[in-house]
Scaffold this motif. Sequence first.
Motif, PDB file in Angstrom:
ATOM      1  N   ASN A 262      -7.468  -4.011  -2.504  1.00 42.24           N
ATOM      2  CA  ASN A 262      -7.583  -3.436  -3.838  1.00 42.24           C
ATOM      3  C   ASN A 262      -7.578  -4.531  -4.899  1.00 42.24           C
ATOM      4  O   ASN A 262      -8.273  -4.429  -5.913  1.00 42.24           O
TER       5      ASN A 262
ATOM      6  N   LEU B 105      -4.849  -2.847   3.403  1.00 41.49           N
ATOM      7  CA  LEU B 105      -3.905  -2.384   2.394  1.00 41.49           C
ATOM      8  C   LEU B 105      -2.498  -2.465   2.973  1.00 41.49           C
ATOM      9  O   LEU B 105      -2.294  -2.486   4.186  1.00 41.49           O
TER      10      LEU B 105
ATOM     11  N   ARG C  65      -7.714   4.335  -9.035  1.00 45.62           N
ATOM     12  CA  ARG C  65      -8.541   3.745  -7.972  1.00 45.62           C
ATOM     13  C   ARG C  65      -7.688   3.358  -6.776  1.00 45.62           C
ATOM     14  O   ARG C  65      -8.049   3.616  -5.616  1.00 45.62           O
ATOM     15  N   GLN C  66      -6.541   2.753  -7.023  1.00 52.24           N
ATOM     16  CA  GLN C  66      -5.645   2.383  -5.931  1.00 52.24           C
ATOM     17  C   GLN C  66      -5.180   3.621  -5.169  1.00 52.24           C
ATOM     18  O   GLN C  66      -5.133   3.618  -3.934  1.00 52.24           O
TER      19      GLN C  66
ATOM     20  N   PHE D 237      -8.101   4.918  -3.052  1.00 59.91           N
ATOM     21  CA  PHE D 237      -8.415   3.945  -2.000  1.00 59.91           C
ATOM     22  C   PHE D 237      -7.384   4.030  -0.876  1.00 59.91           C
ATOM     23  O   PHE D 237      -7.730   4.174   0.308  1.00 59.91           O
TER      24      PHE D 237
ATOM     25  N   TYR E 297     -13.662   3.023  -6.598  1.00 59.85           N
ATOM     26  CA  TYR E 297     -13.614   2.091  -5.476  1.00 59.85           C
ATOM     27  C   TYR E 297     -14.908   2.118  -4.674  1.00 59.85           C
ATOM     28  O   TYR E 297     -15.315   1.085  -4.110  1.00 59.85           O
TER      29      TYR E 297
END
Length: 230
Positions: free
Chosen positions: A24, A115, A156-157, A160, A202
């Motif tokens: 990310n 991640l 977005r994180q 994702f 993303y």
Amino acid sequence: MFHNLEPFPELTQAQHRALPCVSNTDLSTLKAGLLGQLRAPNPQALRFGAAFHEAVLEPAHYLPPADLPPVQIKLLTNLAAAVRRHRYCRDLLYRGTPKLTHTATHTETGLTVKLRPDLLLVTPRRNRKVLVDFKTTSCRDYAQFVATIEQYDYDRQAAFYADVLQAHRFLIVGVQKKVPYEIWLVEVSADEPTMAQGRKKYTRLLREYARINPVYHSADAAKALLAACL
């Protein structure tokens, strides 16, 4: 959207960072570059953030960083204590697995992503995954903190991480960096517009990353580097 999900329970933070996969943070760097907003990271801020997460999530390994001034060390102590005093956060920390690296393949682009969520929980009744991410913040109140979710691409994180791990919920825990060190909880569920917005973000960045990076970030390459690290 993603396949070949694989956990690496023994991986350290340094080994995680060394994996040749897209994170990310890489997407944030790509976005900044596309917008002409490249800025040199603040080393002290990065050190503070890393120390905060270690103090909260892995207290047995935490040592006050020698390169931070005393006022920052005191702030770290106060923030970690505020999290531990919060009953719901204590329960999350008790039940969750901290800092577990995962890799997976983005089906559309073939990119291997990585991640390392702050906490991963699995609900006992319905066996659903819940992800938790702790954020320190200078916001003055809850409303201002919620407004930063889109501003800082927390949406977005959330999308994702949730899509890679097939999680149903993503919980953002805001920790205020000034007295009274309030704790703010913002939950993003899989079917919310915020998650859909983050997914669009993303996806566009992964497509652009694949377009401009000729090196294929394969799962085999990640595994080879992992073997070398261990």
